[in-house]
Design a protein around this motif. Structure first.
Motif, PDB file in Angstrom:
ATOM      1  N   UNK A  56       0.840  -1.196   0.000  1.00 45.01           N
ATOM      2  CA  UNK A  56       0.000   0.000   0.000  1.00 45.01           C
ATOM      3  C   UNK A  56       0.874   1.245   0.000  1.00 45.01           C
ATOM      4  N   UNK A  57       0.580   2.153  -0.909  1.00 51.28           N
ATOM      5  CA  UNK A  57       1.312   3.411  -0.973  1.00 51.28           C
ATOM      6  C   UNK A  57       0.344   4.562  -0.736  1.00 51.28           C
ATOM      7  N   UNK A  58       0.818   5.596  -0.060  1.00 50.18           N
ATOM      8  CA  UNK A  58      -0.049   6.718   0.276  1.00 50.18           C
ATOM      9  C   UNK A  58      -0.316   7.637  -0.889  1.00 50.18           C
ATOM     10  N   UNK A  59       0.668   7.872  -1.722  1.00 51.49           N
ATOM     11  CA  UNK A  59       0.559   8.746  -2.895  1.00 51.49           C
ATOM     12  C   UNK A  59       1.618   8.307  -3.887  1.00 51.49           C
ATOM     13  N   UNK A  60       1.625   8.988  -5.042  1.00 55.76           N
ATOM     14  CA  UNK A  60       2.704   8.752  -5.994  1.00 55.76           C
ATOM     15  C   UNK A  60       2.541   7.501  -6.823  1.00 55.76           C
ATOM     16  N   UNK A  61       1.430   7.420  -7.586  1.00 55.21           N
ATOM     17  CA  UNK A  61       1.216   6.175  -8.322  1.00 55.21           C
ATOM     18  C   UNK A  61       2.034   6.073  -9.600  1.00 55.21           C
ATOM     19  N   UNK A  62       2.707   7.132 -10.034  1.00 59.15           N
ATOM     20  CA  UNK A  62       3.658   6.990 -11.139  1.00 59.15           C
ATOM     21  C   UNK A  62       4.799   6.075 -10.696  1.00 59.15           C
ATOM     22  N   UNK A  63       5.358   6.359  -9.529  1.00 61.16           N
ATOM     23  CA  UNK A  63       6.418   5.509  -8.993  1.00 61.16           C
ATOM     24  C   UNK A  63       5.890   4.105  -8.726  1.00 61.16           C
ATOM     25  N   UNK A  64       4.624   3.999  -8.296  1.00 64.16           N
ATOM     26  CA  UNK A  64       4.036   2.698  -8.034  1.00 64.16           C
ATOM     27  C   UNK A  64       3.961   1.837  -9.274  1.00 64.16           C
TER      28      UNK A  64
END
Length: 371
Positions: free
Chosen positions: A241-249
């Motif tokens: 789970x990531x809080x923000x930054x879905x380009x990096x995801x």
């Protein structure tokens, strides 16, 4: 930036070299990490392929890093200060100024919003130092991908852009997009947004030769993803789970060191185009479908010529032809180190720049005099 240097990796060690202002006749040496030297060879700068038919010459590839560096450094001064708007504004202004140093006739096709919504880097704005003379380039950008991350000093905030020939980037409206991505090395069509998350995980697991429960999936940590997360965990999948930054995801699926196999979930459509550009450069598959919450968002899509509101876009529908993807870390994360201020009055940056036509990936470590 004053007194800028670049640091290239040479036989396992970093070597600092001055990075002079580039012209269209000369460019600095730049070596690849040993593991990536086989990814591809850039065509000669003055070849017919690179100049007559392709506006993205080798000089422009390297110069794009200057643009993301400038935005990252400007935003870094506001890391942890709790002011998202100020951090974003600093990155936007620095990126806009850096574009003016490039020999190109650029147009922002994905930016900070429409003309009445943003003071600069708005959709349709002309950028570059050679309007009407330089190569015509379409640009998708996010001067600060992860404004909340930066304000809270969290990981994985980036300054990001993608560039392609005129008409080669989808003019994605600022709406949500269902996203599904997987890294390189799988059969074409291995993922399909028309199928359920379970079906997609099982297909990737079969191709990888593992059980579905061994697949790791990256998902934005949002309430809207509660059902998706539950379905993945019911399969036994690991969920990052990531809080923000879905380009990096999304880009994380291309790097085996992250252990992430797939990306799933809803995020911004403009960020989907940026991520698709990176995958086009290094391999990997992407599906995206625009999500409309109201009639206003549907009208916005119609304005940009989007008629089929249920269409599933592949990576190559979003980004066509040759393209460049460049990113510089603002805060450190899985993809890049963030901007770091040293005691000697210098700062360091880490960037990556990729090119689709050659498959070349360059990791650039810069050292700069802090102002």
């Amino acid at each position: 930036l004053v007194g800028s240097e670049m640091c290239i990796r040479d036989r396992g060690r970093y070597v600092h070299q001055p990075w002079p202002r580039l012209s269209r006749q000369a460019h600095p040496p730049c070596l690849l990490r040993p593991a990536e030297t086989a990814l591809g060879t850039e065509p000669a700068m003055n070849s017919k392929t690179d100049t007559a038919r392709n506006p993205l010459d080798r000089i422009l590839v390297l110069e794009m890093v200057r643009v993301t560096e400038a935005a990252a450094v400007a935003a870094s001064k506001l890391i942890g200060r709790g002011d998202e708007k100020a951090a974003d504004a600093a990155a936007v202004e620095a990126m806009r100024q850096a574009f003016d140093e490039l020999y190109m006739d650029g147009t922002v096709v994905i930016g900070e919003g429409e003309r009445d919504e943003a003071p600069m880097l708005y959709i349709g704005e002309k950028v570059g130092g050679a309007p009407g003379k330089g190569p015509k380039i379409d640009i998708a950008l996010d001067p600060l991908e992860g404004t909340t991350i930066t304000a809270k000093a969290g990981p994985n905030s980036l300054a990001v852009l993608a560039a392609a020939g005129e008409g080669d980037l989808l003019n994605a409206p600022d709406v949500y997009m269902d996203k599904l991505a997987v890294g390189p090395g799988y059969p074409d069509g291995i993922i399909d947004l028309a199928k359920s998350p379970t079906e997609n995980v099982k297909a990737v697991a079969k191709a990888k030769g593992v059980e579905p429960g061994e697949i790791i999936v990256c998902v934005l940590d949002r309430p809207r993803h509660a059902d998706l997360i539950a379905e993945l965990r019911a399969l036994g999948c690991g969920v990052v789970l990531i809080g923000d930054g879905d380009v990096a995801g999304v880009i994380a699926v291309t790097d085996e060191d992250t252990t992430i196999d797939m990306y799933m979930g809803q995020g911004g459509a403009p960020e989907g185009v940026l991520a698709a550009a990176a995958l086009r450069c290094v391999g990997g598959q992407f599906n995206g479908r625009l999500v409309f919450r109201n009639d206003d968002e549907k009208a916005r899509a119609a304005k940009w010529g989007i008629e089929d509101l249920d269409r599933i876009y592949t990576r190559d529908d979003l980004v066509k032809g040759d393209c460049i993807f460049a990113a510089t870390g603002v805060t450190s994360g899985s993809l890049l180190e963030g901007v770091k201020y040293r005691r000697n009055g210098k700062m360091t940056t880490e960037s990556v720049v990729m090119r689709a036509s050659s498959g070349t990936v360059r990791w650039i470590k810069g050292e700069h005099q802090a102002k």
